[in-house]
Motif scaffolding. Structure first.
Motif, PDB file in Angstrom:
ATOM      1  N   LEU A   3      -6.419  11.155  -0.466  1.00 53.62           N
ATOM      2  CA  LEU A   3      -5.394  10.828   0.509  1.00 53.62           C
ATOM      3  C   LEU A   3      -6.003   9.985   1.620  1.00 53.62           C
ATOM      4  CD1 LEU A   3      -2.520  11.348   1.740  1.00 53.62           C
ATOM      5  CD2 LEU A   3      -3.523  13.327   2.878  1.00 53.62           C
ATOM      6  N   ASP A   5      -5.819   9.151   5.224  1.00 52.88           N
ATOM      7  CA  ASP A   5      -5.200   9.667   6.447  1.00 52.88           C
ATOM      8  C   ASP A   5      -5.359   8.621   7.544  1.00 52.88           C
ATOM      9  OD1 ASP A   5      -5.270  11.192   9.138  1.00 52.88           O
ATOM     10  OD2 ASP A   5      -4.272  12.538   7.716  1.00 52.88           O
ATOM     11  N   TYR A   6      -4.227   8.112   8.020  1.00 48.96           N
ATOM     12  CA  TYR A   6      -4.274   6.982   8.938  1.00 48.96           C
ATOM     13  C   TYR A   6      -4.743   7.366  10.331  1.00 48.96           C
ATOM     14  CZ  TYR A   6      -2.095   4.478   5.139  1.00 48.96           C
ATOM     15  OH  TYR A   6      -1.854   3.911   3.911  1.00 48.96           O
ATOM     16  N   VAL A   7      -4.686   8.656  10.654  1.00 49.56           N
ATOM     17  CA  VAL A   7      -5.212   9.102  11.942  1.00 49.56           C
ATOM     18  C   VAL A   7      -6.736   9.010  11.953  1.00 49.56           C
ATOM     19  CG1 VAL A   7      -5.402  11.053  13.531  1.00 49.56           C
ATOM     20  CG2 VAL A   7      -3.236  10.610  12.357  1.00 49.56           C
ATOM     21  N   TYR A 125      -8.332  15.730  15.604  1.00 46.30           N
ATOM     22  CA  TYR A 125      -7.304  15.394  14.609  1.00 46.30           C
ATOM     23  C   TYR A 125      -6.116  16.330  14.731  1.00 46.30           C
ATOM     24  CZ  TYR A 125      -4.945  15.029  10.106  1.00 46.30           C
ATOM     25  OH  TYR A 125      -3.985  14.883   9.126  1.00 46.30           O
ATOM     26  N   VAL A 129      -2.207  15.216  15.619  1.00 47.74           N
ATOM     27  CA  VAL A 129      -1.073  15.335  14.700  1.00 47.74           C
ATOM     28  C   VAL A 129      -0.121  16.459  15.102  1.00 47.74           C
ATOM     29  CG1 VAL A 129      -2.395  14.384  12.783  1.00 47.74           C
ATOM     30  CG2 VAL A 129      -2.278  16.871  13.071  1.00 47.74           C
ATOM     31  N   ILE A 316      -5.372  16.726  -0.682  1.00 48.47           N
ATOM     32  CA  ILE A 316      -5.894  15.489  -0.082  1.00 48.47           C
ATOM     33  C   ILE A 316      -6.791  14.714  -1.043  1.00 48.47           C
ATOM     34  CG2 ILE A 316      -5.711  16.420   2.255  1.00 48.47           C
ATOM     35  CD1 ILE A 316      -8.707  16.904   2.249  1.00 48.47           C
ATOM     36  N   THR A 365     -15.295  11.178   7.079  1.00 51.24           N
ATOM     37  CA  THR A 365     -13.892  11.405   7.443  1.00 51.24           C
ATOM     38  C   THR A 365     -13.184  12.294   6.413  1.00 51.24           C
ATOM     39  OG1 THR A 365     -13.314   9.288   6.404  1.00 51.24           O
ATOM     40  CG2 THR A 365     -13.652   9.294   8.796  1.00 51.24           C
ATOM     41  N   GLU A 366     -13.610  12.218   5.144  1.00 45.56           N
ATOM     42  CA  GLU A 366     -13.006  13.076   4.119  1.00 45.56           C
ATOM     43  C   GLU A 366     -13.209  14.550   4.449  1.00 45.56           C
ATOM     44  OE1 GLU A 366     -14.852  12.087   0.459  1.00 45.56           O
ATOM     45  OE2 GLU A 366     -14.133  10.007   0.424  1.00 45.56           O
ATOM     46  N   LEU A 369     -11.225  15.754   7.426  1.00 46.61           N
ATOM     47  CA  LEU A 369      -9.842  16.056   7.049  1.00 46.61           C
ATOM     48  C   LEU A 369      -9.757  17.388   6.310  1.00 46.61           C
ATOM     49  CD1 LEU A 369      -6.916  15.006   7.020  1.00 46.61           C
ATOM     50  CD2 LEU A 369      -7.434  13.897   4.827  1.00 46.61           C
ATOM     51  N   LYS A 373      -7.545  20.476   7.824  1.00 50.12           N
ATOM     52  CA  LYS A 373      -6.407  20.992   7.077  1.00 50.12           C
ATOM     53  C   LYS A 373      -6.655  22.419   6.574  1.00 50.12           C
ATOM     54  CE  LYS A 373      -3.963  16.785   5.870  1.00 50.12           C
ATOM     55  NZ  LYS A 373      -2.729  17.244   6.546  1.00 50.12           N
TER      56      LYS A 373
END
Length: 380
Positions: A3, A5-7, A125, A129, A316, A365-366, A369, A373
């Motif tokens: 995925l 994630d644009y953030v 993050y 969000v 993700i 970044t993966e 995230l 999450k």
């Protein structure tokens, strides 16, 4: 498929600059000034996003930090990360942070300065969000993990009480696996005393401590049972005063590893039995030490927590696997309190504790995230 994630998509460069700043500060376990500098930097960043930071002052080692959001009430997740490295003062001057292709290098880059940055950005993050999972965590940043957490062990275990989940920020394995089990370990010292004598003139009057120690080293090594996860290793020996003198003292430093806590007592009894007699008449033996880290065992609670993280990973596009390892970490302390514990939630890298320690940059970044999450899911 992973995925996007644009953030977080445009945060990689920013995160790398922050990692560079931390890596380029010497913060070996005995470099208190460097660890405290890192602590102050992180304290400021967490306070900027509404977290309260309590500093636990230490005289000899770096200070510890306890961090949670100012609106947190009885958080159920404890997150543990460490600020120290294994590298002595002056290492940064010899090999500072650098990037080659998709990898970043430098002392402590993956163990675990990248994890410190990942942790901060996971909190950022969630705030960005609009998910309030960040209110459900209490973070401990300690300063002495690499030397067995002598001053932070009790702090970690005390703060773990009453928590439901423990997420430990050691780096993921080279293949990306999380860590679901770790062997426990301890350090023992065996001291042998004999009687000195001239090796040429009257060797018969001597009682060799080194000879006695040699018998014990062989006997101790025979206690290893690698199939059961038990290992006994005499990693250092010292003794004697001159090559032509029968040694009056010899010392062995022993590392032990166990996979299950119930193995500890049996192993210790066997070690004591070996040290209860001497093969060289006239020598004396003393054994001291303890198990500094209990094993982190893969419990049903751990399996349930792993299932949740795997489902988050599927959502993700990250395949989550797990493995066991012989190395120690603070995960052993949270697991010992009965809290469901998973380790290795930092980014992927390898060769920790060496001159070629590296971070796989694309995983930064993966894994941020995945951590964010996971916290969100555990907080629902």
């Amino acid at each position: 498929m992973k995925l996007i994630d644009y953030v977080l998509a445009d945060k990689q460069e920013e995160m790398l600059h922050f990692i560079e700043q931390l890596v380029n500060i010497d913060s070996g376990s005995h470099v208190k000034s460097g660890i405290d500098t890192i602590g102050l930097i992180l304290k400021g960043h967490f306070e900027d996003i509404g977290f309260v930071v309590e500093t636990i002052e230490q005289e000899e080692y770096g200070n510890h930090l306890i961090i949670q959001h100012n609106e947190a009430v009885n958080p159920k997740i404890i997150i543990v990360a460490h600020m120290d490295t294994v590298f002595p003062k002056g290492t940064v001057a010899k090999r500072p942070f650098r990037i080659e292709g998709d990898r970043a290098y430098g002392p402590g880059v993956v163990d675990m300065k990248s994890s410190l940055v990942e942790l901060l950005y996971a909190m950022k993050y969630m705030k960005e969000v609009g998910n309030e999972g960040y209110k459900n965590v209490q973070i401990i940043l300690n300063s002495d993990e690499e030397i067995g957490s002598p001053t932070s062990r009790s702090l970690i275990m005390e703060r773990a009480k009453g928590k439901e989940f423990a997420l430990i920020m050691e780096p993921a394995r080279k293949d990306g696996s999380l860590v679901s089990a770790r062997r426990g370990g301890g350090h023992y010292t065996l001291i042998v005393k004999g009687k000195a004598a001239h090796a040429g003139i009257e060797p018969e009057k001597g009682r060799s401590a080194i000879e006695e120690l040699a018998h014990k080293v062989i006997q101790l090594h025979h206690l290893s049972d690698h199939e059961k996860g038990i290992s006994v290793n005499v990693g250092m020996i010292e003794g004697g005063s001159a090559y032509n003198t029968v040694s009056s003292k010899a010392v062995a430093h022993i590392d032990i590893r166990i996979a299950q806590m119930d193995q500890a007592q049996t192993l210790l009894e066997k070690m004591k039995e070996i040290c209860s007699f001497t093969s060289v008449p006239g020598t004396k033996i003393k054994l001291t030490g303890e198990i500094g880290r209990p094993p982190m065992e893969k419990t049903e609670q751990t399996k349930s927590l792993l299932d949740i993280i795997r489902k988050v990973g599927e959502e993700i596009g990250i395949k989550v696997s797990d493995t066991s390892t012989g190395g120690g970490s603070d995960a052993s302390f949270t697991a010992a309190t009965g809290v469901a514990t998973v380790d290795g939630l930092g980014p992927v890298g390898g060769n920790a504790h060496s001159d070629e320690e590296y971070l796989e940059i694309p995983t930064l970044t993966e894994r941020t995230l995945l951590l964010a999450k996971t916290i969100q899911k555990l907080s629902e």
